[in-house]
Design an enzyme around this catalytic site. Structure first.
Site, PDB file in Angstrom:
ATOM      1  N   HIS A 101      -3.799   8.972   1.168  1.00  0.00           N
ATOM      2  CA  HIS A 101      -3.871   7.795   0.359  1.00  0.00           C
ATOM      3  C   HIS A 101      -5.329   7.284  -0.094  1.00  0.00           C
ATOM      4  O   HIS A 101      -6.433   7.787   0.139  1.00  0.00           O
ATOM      5  CB  HIS A 101      -3.183   6.587   1.274  1.00  0.00           C
ATOM      6  CG  HIS A 101      -3.928   6.371   2.701  1.00  0.00           C
ATOM      7  ND1 HIS A 101      -4.326   5.018   3.137  1.00  0.00           N
ATOM      8  CD2 HIS A 101      -4.749   6.955   3.589  1.00  0.00           C
ATOM      9  CE1 HIS A 101      -5.026   4.920   4.059  1.00  0.00           C
ATOM     10  NE2 HIS A 101      -5.187   6.201   4.551  1.00  0.00           N
TER      11      HIS A 101
ATOM     12  N   HIS B 195       0.784  -1.082   0.002  1.00  0.00           N
ATOM     13  CA  HIS B 195       0.068   0.095  -0.164  1.00  0.00           C
ATOM     14  C   HIS B 195       0.862   1.115  -0.085  1.00  0.00           C
ATOM     15  O   HIS B 195       1.881   1.297   0.570  1.00  0.00           O
ATOM     16  CB  HIS B 195      -0.852  -0.032   1.286  1.00  0.00           C
ATOM     17  CG  HIS B 195      -1.802   1.178   1.049  1.00  0.00           C
ATOM     18  ND1 HIS B 195      -2.665   1.366   0.376  1.00  0.00           N
ATOM     19  CD2 HIS B 195      -1.969   2.044   2.065  1.00  0.00           C
ATOM     20  CE1 HIS B 195      -3.472   2.268   0.751  1.00  0.00           C
ATOM     21  NE2 HIS B 195      -3.350   2.989   1.630  1.00  0.00           N
TER      22      HIS B 195
ATOM     23  N   CYS C 279      -3.561   2.906  -5.347  1.00  0.00           N
ATOM     24  CA  CYS C 279      -2.801   3.760  -4.355  1.00  0.00           C
ATOM     25  C   CYS C 279      -1.363   4.198  -4.796  1.00  0.00           C
ATOM     26  O   CYS C 279      -1.008   5.353  -4.612  1.00  0.00           O
ATOM     27  CB  CYS C 279      -2.939   3.140  -3.061  1.00  0.00           C
ATOM     28  SG  CYS C 279      -2.043   1.577  -2.995  1.00  0.00           S
TER      29      CYS C 279
END
Length: 154
Positions: A42, A30, A113
């Site tokens: 994010h 991530h 992301c």
């Protein structure tokens, strides 16, 4: 032995606003932009935790510990050098990230992301994870085609 929390605290102490933060996951990592005072921006699920609710993904601001979600984090500002991209200034990166707060939408291949963080930093959406997985799948398909040709005597 240092815990994940100890490791992440050490990383947090080294971060500056505008840094790219990568959270190591079992299958995918991530990504987020550190904006200071212990916060990141994010692209994540609406609840900020679940990776299974990608249809409701949104760009949001969260505490870095919440975004980490028990994953080891690293500062990773290396994509620019890898691809010959010049990053925006750190303050511009933060402003670009903030300008997208509330934007909805997610696509694993084209708008994840990592793409978001790359856009904030370089105005260029790239995901090394997608690139690597695409190469693996392409190789698997090429091998399957070659095996089929060999079986059929072509």
């Amino acid at each position: 032995m240092a815990t994940i929390e100890d490791h992440n605290e050490a990383v947090l102490s080294s971060l500056e606003p505008g840094d790219q933060v990568e959270f190591k996951g079992p299958h995918f990592n991530h990504w987020a932009v550190y904006i200071g005072d212990g916060f990141v921006i994010h692209l994540t699920s609406a609840d900020g935790q679940s990776s299974s609710k990608t249809d409701k993904a949104i760009i949001r601001q969260d505490k870095i510990g919440d975004a980490a979600n028990n994953r080891k984090m690293t500062k990773n500002n290396g994509k620019g050098e890898k691809y010959g991209l010049r990053p925006f200034s750190k303050s511009e990166i933060v402003e670009r990230a903030k300008s997208q707060l509330g934007r909805k939408g997610y696509n694993l291949i084209a708008r994840n992301c990592e793409h978001f963080v790359s856009w904030c930093c370089y105005d260029f959406e790239i995901s090394d994870q997608v690139k690597e997985w695409t190469e693996i799948v392409a190789e698997m398909i090429a091998n399957w085609i070659e095996e089929r040709r060999n079986l059929e005597g072509l």
